[in-house]
Design an enzyme around this catalytic site. Structure first.
Site: not given
Ligand SMILES: C[S@@+](CC[C@H](N)C(=O)[O-])C[C@H]1O[C@@H](n2cnc3c(N)ncnc32)[C@H](O)[C@@H]1O
Length: 245
Positions: A67, A71, A93, A95, A98, A125, A167, A236
Site C-alpha cells: 500500500r 499511496y 471517504y 474524514h 483520519v 467512522a 483496520q 473497527t
Molecule cells: C484507512 S481507514 C479510513 C478511515 C476514514 N478516513 C474515516 O474517516 O473513517 C479504514 C478503517 O476505517 C474504519 N472504517 C472505515 N469505514 C468504516 C465503517 N463504515 N464503519 C466502521 N469503521 C469504518 C475501519 O477500521 C477501517 O479499517
C-alpha cells in the site's frame, strides 16, 4: 507567492449523500478534476454526478502490492495535475485526515512546492461510532491505534479508557499487501489484548452503515471469541474500559 495549481482534500463522510459537508460538495463541483478514494461504487457514481471529471484512485490498489507503493502513485497522480496549474480536489471517504496517509502527505508536498493546499474535514467512522454506540470519548478517555501497529509495537494502553482499534480487517499485515486477515492473526491480537483485559471482557465489532435506512453492525462479543469473528475492511474494534461504572 503561491503558484497557479491548487489542491483541496475533502471528506465524503461515511453515509452516501447525507454526510458530505456543503463546503466539500462545493469544492468537488468547482474543481477542474476530482480524484476519488471511496469505499463504494455508489459513492463514486454520486461524486461523478457532481463533477464528471473524476479519476479513481482505487485503481492503484492491487493484491500483493504494498500500500505504500499505492499511496506514492496516488500522490504522484494528484501532484501531476496540481503542477499543471489545475484546481484539484481529492475526495477521500470519511474524514480525509483520519487514518489516511495520502491526503496528509500530498498536502505537505504541495505546500512545500509553493501551491495552496488544504483539507476540509468530513464525518469519519469515528464520528459515527460515537453516535451509534453512545460513547463520549471524554467520559473515560479514548485511545486510537491502527491494529497492526498495536500488535507489533509496545503501546502504553490505559485499560480504564476506551481503546479503538482501526483496520482489524487487515490485522497483522506487516507487509501492507493484504486485504483481509486470518484466524491466526486475530488469535495473536486476542492474546495480546488478554494481557490487559479479562477473557470475558465485552468488546464491540462496529461497522457503520454507509447508506441511509440500513442498520450499522454492532456486534458485542467476549474478548475470548475474537479469533472466530467475521471482519471486513470496514470493521473497527471497540474495547470499552475495564472499569466503566
Ligand atoms: C484507512 S481507514 C479510513 C478511515 C476514514 N478516513 C474515516 O474517516 O473513517 C479504514 C478503517 O476505517 C474504519 N472504517 C472505515 N469505514 C468504516 C465503517 N463504515 N464503519 C466502521 N469503521 C469504518 C475501519 O477500521 C477501517 O479499517
Amino acid at each position: 507567492m503561491n503558484k497557479k495549481g491548487r489542491l483541496v482534500c475533502v471528506g465524503t463522510g461515511i453515509k452516501l449523500m447525507v454526510h458530505m459537508t456543503p463546503i466539500s460538495k462545493q469544492q468537488i463541483e468547482q474543481a477542474d478534476i476530482v480524484f476519488i478514494a471511496v469505499a463504494s461504487s455508489l459513492m463514486g457514481s454520486w461524486i461523478k454526478e457532481l463533477n464528471p471529471n473524476i479519476h479513481d484512485l482505487g485503481q492503484y490498489y492491487q493484491p500483493g502490492k504494498s500500500r505504500l507503493e499505492t499511496y506514492k502513485e496516488m500522490i504522484a497522480a494528484i501532484m501531476q495535475e496540481v503542477r499543471a496549474g489545475k484546481n484539484v480536489c481529492a475526495a477521500f471517504y470519511g474524514h480525509p485526515g483520519v487514518f489516511a496517509l495520502a491526503p496528509h502527505r500530498v498536502i505537505e508536498i504541495a505546500r512545500k512546492e509553493g501551491y495552496e493546499a488544504h483539507m476540509e474535514p468530513g464525518i469519519s467512522a469515528e464520528d459515527c461510532l460515537y453516535a451509534d454506540l453512545a460513547i463520549d470519548p471524554g467520559k473515560f478517555g479514548c485511545q486510537h491505534y491502527e491494529t497492526t501497529q498495536y500488535m507489533i509495537h509496545n503501546k502504553n494502553i490505559e485499560p480504564s479508557a476506551y481503546l479503538i482499534l482501526w483496520q482489524i480487517g487487515i490485522a497483522g499485515d506487516q507487509e501492507l499487501t493484504q486485504f483481509n486477515t486470518t484466524e491466526e492473526k486475530l488469535e495473536a491480537l486476542r492474546e495480546k489484548l488478554t494481557t490487559l483485559y479479562p477473557e470475558s471482557h465485552e468488546v464491540i465489532l462496529y461497522e457503520s452503515s454507509t447508506v441511509l435506512f440500513k442498520q450499522s453492525r454492532i456486534e458485542k462479543i467476549e474478548l475470548q471469541q475474537l479469533a472466530d469473528v467475521e471482519t471486513s475492511l470496514e470493521t473497527t474494534l471497540v474495547i470499552p474500559p475495564v472499569r466503566n461504572k
